[in-house]
Design a protein around this motif. Structure first.
Motif, mmCIF file in Angstrom:
data_model
loop_
_atom_site.group_PDB
_atom_site.id
_atom_site.type_symbol
_atom_site.label_atom_id
_atom_site.label_comp_id
_atom_site.label_asym_id
_atom_site.label_seq_id
_atom_site.Cartn_x
_atom_site.Cartn_y
_atom_site.Cartn_z
ATOM 1 N N GLY A 1 -28.638 21.679 -19.426
ATOM 2 C CA GLY A 1 -29.709 20.997 -18.705
ATOM 3 C C GLY A 1 -30.847 21.943 -18.392
ATOM 4 O O GLY A 1 -32.013 21.585 -18.479
ATOM 5 N N ASP A 2 -30.541 23.199 -18.041
ATOM 6 C CA ASP A 2 -31.585 24.180 -17.761
ATOM 7 C C ASP A 2 -32.380 24.513 -19.017
ATOM 8 O O ASP A 2 -33.587 24.688 -18.953
ATOM 9 N N LEU A 3 -31.719 24.591 -20.170
ATOM 10 C CA LEU A 3 -32.434 24.873 -21.416
ATOM 11 C C LEU A 3 -33.416 23.754 -21.735
ATOM 12 O O LEU A 3 -34.551 23.993 -22.112
ATOM 13 N N TYR A 4 -32.968 22.507 -21.582
ATOM 14 C CA TYR A 4 -33.857 21.383 -21.823
ATOM 15 C C TYR A 4 -35.005 21.380 -20.819
ATOM 16 O O TYR A 4 -36.127 21.048 -21.141
ATOM 17 N N ASP B 1 -41.672 10.340 -11.680
ATOM 18 C CA ASP B 1 -40.751 9.782 -10.696
ATOM 19 C C ASP B 1 -39.322 9.946 -11.198
ATOM 20 O O ASP B 1 -38.931 9.367 -12.192
ATOM 21 N N LYS B 2 -38.570 10.803 -10.541
ATOM 22 C CA LYS B 2 -37.161 10.975 -10.897
ATOM 23 C C LYS B 2 -36.434 9.684 -10.559
ATOM 24 O O LYS B 2 -36.811 8.966 -9.651
ATOM 25 N N ARG B 3 -35.386 9.395 -11.279
ATOM 26 C CA ARG B 3 -34.729 8.109 -11.106
ATOM 27 C C ARG B 3 -33.359 8.241 -10.470
ATOM 28 O O ARG B 3 -32.536 9.030 -10.891
ATOM 29 N N ASN C 1 -35.043 14.935 -17.561
ATOM 30 C CA ASN C 1 -34.871 13.889 -18.577
ATOM 31 C C ASN C 1 -33.508 13.980 -19.253
ATOM 32 O O ASN C 1 -33.088 13.040 -19.917
ATOM 33 N N TYR C 2 -32.824 15.116 -19.122
ATOM 34 C CA TYR C 2 -31.560 15.328 -19.826
ATOM 35 C C TYR C 2 -30.360 15.491 -18.906
ATOM 36 O O TYR C 2 -29.246 15.238 -19.310
ATOM 37 N N LEU C 3 -30.552 15.941 -17.676
ATOM 38 C CA LEU C 3 -29.450 16.273 -16.783
ATOM 39 C C LEU C 3 -29.373 15.297 -15.609
ATOM 40 O O LEU C 3 -30.359 15.076 -14.915
ATOM 41 N N SER C 4 -28.181 14.721 -15.410
ATOM 42 C CA SER C 4 -27.920 13.811 -14.293
ATOM 43 C C SER C 4 -26.691 14.299 -13.542
ATOM 44 O O SER C 4 -25.770 14.849 -14.129
ATOM 45 N N SER D 1 -21.360 15.284 -13.677
ATOM 46 C CA SER D 1 -22.595 15.750 -14.290
ATOM 47 C C SER D 1 -22.620 15.269 -15.734
ATOM 48 O O SER D 1 -21.587 15.234 -16.405
ATOM 49 N N SER D 2 -23.813 14.896 -16.202
ATOM 50 C CA SER D 2 -23.968 14.384 -17.559
ATOM 51 C C SER D 2 -25.207 15.016 -18.194
ATOM 52 O O SER D 2 -26.241 15.124 -17.541
ATOM 53 N N VAL D 3 -25.084 15.432 -19.453
ATOM 54 C CA VAL D 3 -26.203 16.020 -20.189
ATOM 55 C C VAL D 3 -26.413 15.221 -21.470
ATOM 56 O O VAL D 3 -25.489 15.073 -22.276
ATOM 57 N N LYS D 4 -27.637 14.684 -21.651
ATOM 58 C CA LYS D 4 -27.962 13.965 -22.887
ATOM 59 C C LYS D 4 -28.136 14.970 -24.010
ATOM 60 O O LYS D 4 -28.911 15.916 -23.906
ATOM 61 N N ILE D 5 -27.415 14.763 -25.099
ATOM 62 C CA ILE D 5 -27.586 15.592 -26.291
ATOM 63 C C ILE D 5 -28.686 14.969 -27.155
ATOM 64 O O ILE D 5 -29.607 15.638 -27.579
ATOM 65 N N ILE D 6 -28.566 13.687 -27.396
ATOM 66 C CA ILE D 6 -29.628 12.833 -27.937
ATOM 67 C C ILE D 6 -29.610 11.592 -27.047
ATOM 68 O O ILE D 6 -28.682 11.430 -26.256
ATOM 69 N N PRO D 7 -30.602 10.712 -27.102
ATOM 70 C CA PRO D 7 -30.615 9.602 -26.142
ATOM 71 C C PRO D 7 -29.321 8.778 -26.083
ATOM 72 O O PRO D 7 -28.962 8.278 -25.030
ATOM 73 N N GLU D 8 -28.610 8.635 -27.183
ATOM 74 C CA GLU D 8 -27.399 7.808 -27.189
ATOM 75 C C GLU D 8 -26.113 8.587 -26.938
ATOM 76 O O GLU D 8 -25.090 7.993 -26.638
ATOM 77 N N ILE D 9 -26.108 9.892 -27.106
ATOM 78 C CA ILE D 9 -24.889 10.708 -27.000
ATOM 79 C C ILE D 9 -25.035 11.672 -25.835
ATOM 80 O O ILE D 9 -26.074 12.299 -25.674
ATOM 81 N N PHE D 10 -23.957 11.821 -25.034
ATOM 82 C CA PHE D 10 -24.024 12.721 -23.893
ATOM 83 C C PHE D 10 -22.700 13.452 -23.687
ATOM 84 O O PHE D 10 -21.636 12.973 -24.091
ATOM 85 N N ALA D 11 -22.774 14.628 -23.060
ATOM 86 C CA ALA D 11 -21.600 15.383 -22.621
ATOM 87 C C ALA D 11 -21.385 15.061 -21.153
ATOM 88 O O ALA D 11 -22.334 14.775 -20.414
ATOM 89 N N TYR D 12 -20.131 15.119 -20.705
ATOM 90 C CA TYR D 12 -19.803 14.676 -19.354
ATOM 91 C C TYR D 12 -18.732 15.580 -18.759
ATOM 92 O O TYR D 12 -17.788 15.982 -19.449
ATOM 93 N N ALA D 13 -18.863 15.927 -17.473
ATOM 94 C CA ALA D 13 -17.857 16.688 -16.731
ATOM 95 C C ALA D 13 -17.714 16.063 -15.352
ATOM 96 O O ALA D 13 -18.691 15.623 -14.754
ATOM 97 N N GLU D 14 -16.476 16.011 -14.853
ATOM 98 C CA GLU D 14 -16.202 15.364 -13.569
ATOM 99 C C GLU D 14 -15.081 16.082 -12.842
ATOM 100 O O GLU D 14 -14.116 16.535 -13.457
ATOM 101 N N TYR D 15 -15.225 16.186 -11.520
ATOM 102 C CA TYR D 15 -14.147 16.665 -10.662
ATOM 103 C C TYR D 15 -13.770 15.509 -9.745
ATOM 104 O O TYR D 15 -14.620 14.950 -9.065
ATOM 105 N N GLU D 16 -12.488 15.139 -9.738
ATOM 106 C CA GLU D 16 -12.031 13.978 -8.980
ATOM 107 C C GLU D 16 -10.812 14.340 -8.137
ATOM 108 O O GLU D 16 -9.953 15.098 -8.570
ATOM 109 N N ILE D 17 -10.751 13.782 -6.934
ATOM 110 C CA ILE D 17 -9.556 13.894 -6.088
ATOM 111 C C ILE D 17 -9.097 12.484 -5.767
ATOM 112 O O ILE D 17 -9.871 11.672 -5.254
#
Length: 189
Positions: free
Chosen positions: A32-35, A44-46, A75-78, A108-124
């Motif tokens: 996300g930082d590279l993008y 306006d951030k969403r 635009n790439y990091l959520s 956290s989610s990072v768009k690689i291209i508009p339709e494809i994304f990488a995802y990481a989650e911490y859950e309890i």
């Protein structure tokens, strides 16, 4: 001898998962930082809301409600947070069983291209675990989930996600078996 080898392998396996999870989360955040260095930020951030809903009825009944709220940092990091509630009932055999699980998650989610994304989650999750005396006790179980997904736009501010995730901290108490499939809908505010 076999028992000793098994214990060594288990220790190695358990010590590798937190390292891999940490590296993947750092990778997702650094992408996300590279993008961000090369993009023009939106004015306006969403903020977005969404969730997953799972239903299964019959001899085994499952109800899963998992709402979340998030924020597009670029635009790439959520990033976001959510709540999970799951009801499970097994009506098979003489020993009928039902239980509720609940907890929270950060993702956290990072768009690689508009339709494809990488995802990481911490859950309890707080869930019931059988103990040695045959009774059940409530216990908090944490999971580090990583993977990716496909995003399909439904409208200008609405899309659906299909994800495949892996639990890097899988244990005997974990409610998940790898791989984990998720389908959800998100609405931009």
């Amino acid at each position: 001898m076999m028992n000793y080898l098994f214990k060594v392998n288990v220790v190695k396996k358990q010590s590798v998962f937190p390292v891999l999870a940490s590296l993947l989360i750092v990778l997702v955040l650094s992408c996300g930082d590279l993008y961000a260095q090369n993009e023009v930020y939106k004015k306006d951030k969403r903020t977005f809301i969404g969730g997953n809903l799972g239903l299964q009825f019959g001899t085994i009944t499952i109800l899963d409600i998992s709402p979340y709220i998030g924020y597009e940092l670029t635009n790439y990091l959520s990033m976001g947070a959510g709540f999970t509630y799951q009801y499970f009932r097994d009506g098979r055999g003489e020993n009928k069983y039902s239980s509720s699980m609940y907890g929270g998650r950060l993702f956290s989610s990072v768009k690689i291209i508009p339709e494809i994304f990488a995802y990481a989650e911490y859950e309890i999750l707080n869930l019931e675990i059988p103990n040695s005396s045959g009774n059940e006790i409530r216990k908090n179980v944490s999971s580090v989930l990583v993977g990716g997904g496909y995003r399909q736009m439904i409208g200008p501010k609405m899309y659906s996600d299909i994800m495949i995730l892996w639990n890097l901290t899988e244990s005997d108490d974990s409610p998940y078996t790898n791989p984990i499939y998720r389908v959800g809908i998100t609405i931009g505010l």
